[in-house]
Scaffold this motif. Structure first.
Motif, PDB file in Angstrom:
ATOM      1  N   ARG A 139       6.138   0.141  -1.091  1.00 17.56           N
ATOM      2  CA  ARG A 139       5.057  -0.331  -0.240  1.00 17.56           C
ATOM      3  C   ARG A 139       3.736   0.284  -0.711  1.00 17.56           C
ATOM      4  O   ARG A 139       3.680   1.487  -0.984  1.00 17.56           O
ATOM      5  CB  ARG A 139       5.350   0.065   1.205  1.00 17.56           C
ATOM      6  N   SER A 190       1.004   0.976   0.914  1.00 12.43           N
ATOM      7  CA  SER A 190       0.429   2.026   1.765  1.00 12.43           C
ATOM      8  C   SER A 190       1.138   3.368   1.536  1.00 12.43           C
ATOM      9  O   SER A 190       0.517   4.422   1.625  1.00 12.43           O
ATOM     10  CB  SER A 190       0.512   1.626   3.239  1.00 12.43           C
ATOM     11  N   THR A 193      -3.515  -1.122   4.547  1.00 11.82           N
ATOM     12  CA  THR A 193      -2.916  -2.381   4.975  1.00 11.82           C
ATOM     13  C   THR A 193      -3.964  -3.360   5.499  1.00 11.82           C
ATOM     14  O   THR A 193      -3.626  -4.434   5.981  1.00 11.82           O
ATOM     15  CB  THR A 193      -1.878  -2.121   6.092  1.00 11.82           C
ATOM     16  N   LYS A 223      -6.974  -6.134   5.718  1.00 12.40           N
ATOM     17  CA  LYS A 223      -7.043  -7.421   5.020  1.00 12.40           C
ATOM     18  C   LYS A 223      -7.976  -7.385   3.806  1.00 12.40           C
ATOM     19  O   LYS A 223      -7.758  -8.078   2.820  1.00 12.40           O
ATOM     20  CB  LYS A 223      -7.425  -8.544   5.985  1.00 12.40           C
ATOM     21  N   ARG A 248      -0.365  -9.428   3.093  1.00 13.00           N
ATOM     22  CA  ARG A 248      -0.534  -9.128   4.516  1.00 13.00           C
ATOM     23  C   ARG A 248       0.773  -9.316   5.262  1.00 13.00           C
ATOM     24  O   ARG A 248       1.173  -8.495   6.076  1.00 13.00           O
ATOM     25  CB  ARG A 248      -1.593 -10.059   5.127  1.00 13.00           C
ATOM     26  N   ARG A 249       1.439 -10.448   4.968  1.00 15.31           N
ATOM     27  CA  ARG A 249       2.652 -10.788   5.710  1.00 15.31           C
ATOM     28  C   ARG A 249       3.750  -9.743   5.488  1.00 15.31           C
ATOM     29  O   ARG A 249       4.502  -9.409   6.384  1.00 15.31           O
ATOM     30  CB  ARG A 249       3.135 -12.172   5.284  1.00 15.31           C
ATOM     31  N   THR A 250       3.843  -9.233   4.258  1.00 13.77           N
ATOM     32  CA  THR A 250       4.904  -8.277   3.945  1.00 13.77           C
ATOM     33  C   THR A 250       4.441  -6.852   4.151  1.00 13.77           C
ATOM     34  O   THR A 250       5.129  -5.920   3.759  1.00 13.77           O
ATOM     35  CB  THR A 250       5.364  -8.433   2.492  1.00 13.77           C
ATOM     36  N   ASN A 251       3.257  -6.679   4.706  1.00 13.83           N
ATOM     37  CA  ASN A 251       2.704  -5.349   4.913  1.00 13.83           C
ATOM     38  C   ASN A 251       2.587  -4.574   3.593  1.00 13.83           C
ATOM     39  O   ASN A 251       2.873  -3.389   3.540  1.00 13.83           O
ATOM     40  CB  ASN A 251       3.595  -4.578   5.889  1.00 13.83           C
ATOM     41  N   TYR A 258       4.345  -5.021   0.756  1.00  8.00           N
ATOM     42  CA  TYR A 258       5.582  -4.700   0.026  1.00  8.00           C
ATOM     43  C   TYR A 258       5.475  -5.310  -1.372  1.00  8.00           C
ATOM     44  O   TYR A 258       5.508  -6.529  -1.562  1.00  8.00           O
ATOM     45  CB  TYR A 258       6.801  -5.233   0.782  1.00  8.00           C
TER      46      TYR A 258
END
Lengths: 564, 457
Positions: free
Chosen positions: A209, A211, A357, A359, A391-394, A396
């Motif tokens: 990820r 982040s 994370t 946008k 964004r959708r997968t945070n 990943y």
């Protein structure tokens, strides 16, 4: 393996040879169907032109494209191997690097470069013995030697893995993140910390990820030193400032005033700025100087140290609540809760993750990834599509990579060989294409320095630029040509050019050799100018091993090979 | 309205003071002679040359200019100071010169060297890398600027007929001050057989002969495009380029970079080889590089800017005073510069040399008979065109109250003041509008000051 137009005599000639030359010879035969011995008679312009220039990429071109962008170029025969299983299947495998067996490379790394998997404490104990100061000449010499050793292990492991790992896409992305979260080893302690940083920040999260990687880099001593956050302290309170001002110019002051003097101007915004400008949001992307200062205040007390006094215990990130800014903290116009002691660390961590994370970050990172994998100037539409998945997968990353590679824009004709290789990409792909093995990357690393891209020594926190303009200035190509000639002559110490396929190839006609090499190294073909020049160069030459090496060198130094 | 060179300095004031709405004002003050950039040069082959010598690592000013009358100096530096009787007289009440720099004494006495003390960056970083960056880009504290100041000057003032070797770095890599849009050759002084061979092998592949014509045509087209958009600004990192570069276009760029490399490197090698022996003795390292620069200058091929680096000035250990590590380096520097000016012959009066370093060092010596990273440093402006016979910059002594953070020489003179004056007085740099000034020195307000370092050329 697809043996398309293989001729029986070629198979016989090839019987004793290993798989490696087999691949070369298959290519040779594939090309013999075309008359390539006579160069085109009338050459209207010397303008370089691609051989094919329209329509969607055919299977072979697409496979080559994938191996150029998601690997550091194909090894001899790899294009055919990948075509056999299909490039989509290959990409599918590469997106799951943990499932690829790379134990031989891992074993080599463990054996040759032990410092790479040491804890920071052990690195200090092993490579930085504590001699009393001032050091003697011998001690200085020894310290310098150890420092070179630990730095050399990291650089050589980077070259070795890029050239020989089977997890090629993983290595390609590691190179991206190494550059995105660049640290310069020449700054404070860098050479002792970067080894740990490479393994525990970059390699650990390159397929994780985003982040997590941001936070890990924010709390790694290599980054804390490199961008000065380890010295950043809360600014003085108005009262303390008054005490300091009163004592200005006096030399004999109490210890407490001396301590305050050290603290004034304690806030260092360097890391906070780069965290926003380079690592997450991107430059001038919706934040102000006030946000930078606020972020710097949040990150005060994020420093480095030992868990026990006197270089004992564990070494690493330390939150020093004593120098942490305790007044009201703001971020983007929101007041953050005022928490005591170590709880304040949690606030900072949440803000860092929030930035990673955000946008705007999703868009900036997506754009940078697209520039790396697709085109120097990716279309805004592509970036939007990728940012949506980010964004959708945070954040990943494997899913983000996947959506880029599966996008029609990745496979578009206009992006085929549209990127100019950086020195690192050129050097590694030249080694791979020639089938050479790196036994000691020392010389390769020196060559990279001469080409302006030394490993882990980038001068700027921006990292090396990925666009062609940054690398295409007069004077640089001559290093690449010299490298191509030396590599193809087996003249680079620590890089071993195999006997095969070059010895087997030497039994064939000049034109066959040329076609075999071109098709193996640049399966999309070379431009007409290069083809003509090579044809002229090989006329009336006796065919021997040196001849095949010369052709190899010409191809590696050609304009086409500088592209990917 | 005829614009004068001096107006540039006033001009930048206007820029800074009114920030946004300044474009119009700038246009009124200046009616630019040329549409895009301007160099009010006489003839190319007699034009001036700027040589920039960068002392990497932070060269210590107090070991160059010795405050021999100051007891604090000797108290703070028990082992690395220079005794009054050892130091050389330079017609100054405060300072004497390190004896290792004796070879420069004749030029100092002739008023051909203007030293500046307590000069440096307004940004207080003590990191070599940041400080060098900020200085070579003339943009202290601004990390989004990636072009060097010398490159920005070259790019702003380029013409269709720029010579191949308008600028040059005698070292394997371009220094940051010369990196940017304008293509500049970087090559070592010594010929490399490997590189010669590589060029011979790849000459045809990179279409060298044919490319020369195309190169001219492409350059002319580019210049035309530029004049159509006179106020063209540098694109920010965010703005997308209109047409993406495809395979063929990219390859064309590679081919022309390749032939550019060969043409320029060959020209440099030819000049160096054909240059007559002047029997001037140069010391090694820096001397060798400067000798190559001197040959290119004497060849009259329009060399405007040359850059050479001289490294290892970071003397944390055994720095020494008249002995130690630093003195031989100062001797080498001085001998090299003296030899260079002797070698230039009748081109001497047109060559200005700028010696600089990223920062000065701590006033107090450290525990290893060296000094640590400091703030205020020194610069030397050298040439017949300088107003010598005096020291520039403000000197407030070594009293701890007057030191930066109680430990370092303060910075009173912004290095951009020196850069701007050199560009204006040496090259007649005449920015067409306020925007160009701001492109050249981003976000800088010089408040109309000029040091008066140089005579009008």
């Amino acid at each position: 393996m697809k043996r398309r137009t293989l001729e029986p005599n070629l198979i016989r000639a090839n019987v004793a040879a290993s798989l490696l030359p087999a691949a070369f010879l298959v290519c040779a035969s594939a090309q013999t169907t075309q008359p390539a011995t006579n160069p085109p008679v009338d050459q209207p312009s010397l303008l370089a032109e691609p051989v094919r220039s329209d329509g969607p990429l055919n299977d072979r071109e697409m496979t080559f494209h994938v191996l150029n962008r998601l690997a550091f170029g194909p090894t001899p025969g790899q294009v055919d191997e990948v075509m056999d299983i299909g490039w989509k299947q290959w990409v599918h495998q590469q997106l799951r690097p943990g499932k690829i067996d790379d134990s031989e490379v891992d074993r080599q790394i463990r054996e040759k470069f032990p410092s790479l998997h040491m804890s920071m404490e052990n690195i200090f104990a092993r490579y930085r013995p504590e001699y009393p100061r001032p050091h003697t000449q011998e001690q200085m010499k020894h310290l310098r030697k150890l420092s070179r050793e630990v730095a050399g292990e990291l650089s050589r492991s980077v070259v070795y893995r890029a050239a020989h790992s089977k997890r090629q896409f993983y290595e390609v992305m590691v190179e991206f993140w190494r550059n995105h979260f660049t640290v310069d080893r020449r700054k404070t302690n860098g050479s002792f910390l970067a080894n740990h940083y490479e393994v525990n920040v970059i390699r650990r999260y390159a397929f994780g990820r985003f982040s997590d990687m941001v936070l890990a880099s924010a709390q790694h001593p290599a980054m804390l030193f490199y961008l000065d956050n380890w010295v950043s302290r809360a600014p003085l309170s108005p009262n303390e400032q008054r005490i300091v001002d009163r004592q200005v110019g006096r030399e004999n002051v109490s210890r407490s005033v001396k301590a305050l003097r050290r603290l004034q101007n304690g806030l260092n915004e360097n890391y906070a700025r780069e965290l926003m400008e380079l690592h997450t949001f991107g430059v001038d992307n919706g934040y102000t100087q006030a946000d930078v200062t606020n972020l710097a205040k949040l990150l005060t007390g994020w420093t480095v140290g030992w868990s026990k006094p006197g270089r004992r215990g564990t070494y690493g990130f330390v939150f020093n609540a004593d120098v942490h800014y305790t007044f009201d903290k703001w971020m983007f116009g929101t007041r953050l809760p005022r928490l005591p002691g170590n709880l304040a660390l949690g606030t900072g961590e949440q803000v860092v993750i929030g930035l990673a994370t955000h946008k705007r970050t999703a868009r900036f990172i997506s754009w940078k990834l697209c520039r790396y994998l697709v085109n120097d100037e990716p279309s805004p539409e592509l970036v939007t599509r990728v940012a949506r998945v980010f964004r959708r997968t945070n954040g990943y990353l494997p899913r983000v990579y996947e959506v880029i590679v599966n996008d029609p824009e990745f496979a578009a004709r206009g992006n085929f060989r549209a990127k100019f290789k950086t020195p690192f990409e050129f050097v590694v792909s030249a080694v791979r294409s020639s089938g050479a093995r790196v036994t000691n990357g020392g010389q390769v690393i020196r060559e990279l320095r001469a080409m302006g891209q030394p490993i882990y020594d980038c001068e700027d926190p921006t990292g090396y630029y990925d666009q062609a303009e940054a690398w295409l200035y007069p004077g640089v190509l001559v290093h690449r040509w010299a490298f191509a000639l030396r590599l193809s002559a087996g003249d680079i110490p620590g890089v071993e050019l195999p006997d095969e396929p070059y010895e087997s190839l030497a039994r064939f006609e000049a034109a066959h050799i040329k076609d075999a090499l071109i098709d193996a190294i640049v399966p999309g073909g070379v431009d007409r100018q290069t083809a003509t020049v090579i044809d002229q160069a090989i006329q009336d030459r006796t065919v021997d091993r040196r001849f095949t090496h010369m052709v190899l060198g010409l191809i590696l130094g050609s304009p086409t090979f500088q592209q990917q | 309205m005829e614009s004068t060179r001096r107006d540039f300095l006033k001009q930048s004031t206007a820029t800074m003071l009114t920030a946004a709405g300044v474009g119009a004002i700038g246009k009124e003050i200046f009616a630019p002679t040329y549409v895009y950039g301007a160099r009010n040069l006489p003839e190319r082959d007699s034009g001036p040359t700027l040589v920039v010598i960068y002392l990497r690592g932070g060269s210590d000013p107090l070991s160059v200019f010795v405050p021999f009358d100051d007891r604090t100096y000797y108290q703070m530096r028990p082992t690395i100071s220079i005794l009054p009787n050892d130091a050389l007289h330079i017609n100054n009440r405060t300072f004497r010169l390190n004896p290792a720099m004796a070879p420069l004494l004749p030029m100092i006495n002739a008023g051909e060297i203007a030293p500046i003390i307590n000069v440096g960056s307004p940004n207080d970083t003590r990191s070599h890398f940041d400080a060098q960056d900020f200085m070579e880009r003339a943009a202290p504290g601004i990390k989004s600027i990636s072009e060097g100041w010398l490159n920005r000057y070259l790019e702003q003032t380029k013409t269709q007929t720029d010579p191949e070797l308008r600028a040059l770095a005698i070292q394997p890599l371009l220094p940051r001050s010369l990196r940017g849009q304008y293509p500049v050759l970087a090559a070592p002084a010594r010929k490399s057989n490997r590189h010669e061979r590589a060029m011979a092998v790849f000459e045809e592949l990179y279409g060298c002969d044919e490319d020369r014509k195309m190169h001219r045509a492409a350059k002319a087209a580019e210049m035309q495009a530029d004049t159509r958009r006179p106020g063209r600004r540098k694109k920010s990192r965010k703005e997308p380029e209109p047409p993406p570069i495809d395979e063929a276009a990219q390859r064309q760029r590679i081919v022309s970079a390749g032939s550019n490399t060969i043409r320029r490197l060959r020209e440099l090698r030819r000049i160096i080889e054909e240059s007559p022996d002047t029997h001037v003795q140069y010391p090694p390292d820096l001397g060798e590089k400067l000798q190559a620069v001197a040959k290119v200058i004497r060849a009259n091929v329009g060399l405007e800017i040359a850059a050479v680096d001289y490294g290892n000035w970071d003397h944390h250990i055994r720095q020494g005073g008249s002995g130690g590590v630093m003195a031989p380096m100062l001797a080498n520097l001085s001998k090299s510069i003296a030899a260079f000016y002797k070698d230039l012959g009748n081109r001497r009066h047109m060559v200005c040399t700028l010696v600089m370093s990223e920062f000065g060092r701590t006033v107090k010596e450290n525990g290893n008979r060296g000094s640590d990273h400091g703030r205020g440093g020194y610069m030397l402006v050298i040439g017949e065109m300088v107003n010598g016979n005096r020291m520039y910059g403000r000197w407030t002594g070594l009293d701890v109250a007057n030191l930066a953070d109680g430990r370092d020489l303060p910075v009173y003179t912004d290095f951009r003041l020196v850069f701007a004056e050199v560009l204006v007085k040496l090259f007649g740099y005449d920015p067409p509008d306020a925007r160009a000034v701001n492109d050249m020195f981003p976000g800088w307000n010089n408040r109309g000051r000029s040091l008066g370092l140089l005579k009008q050329l």
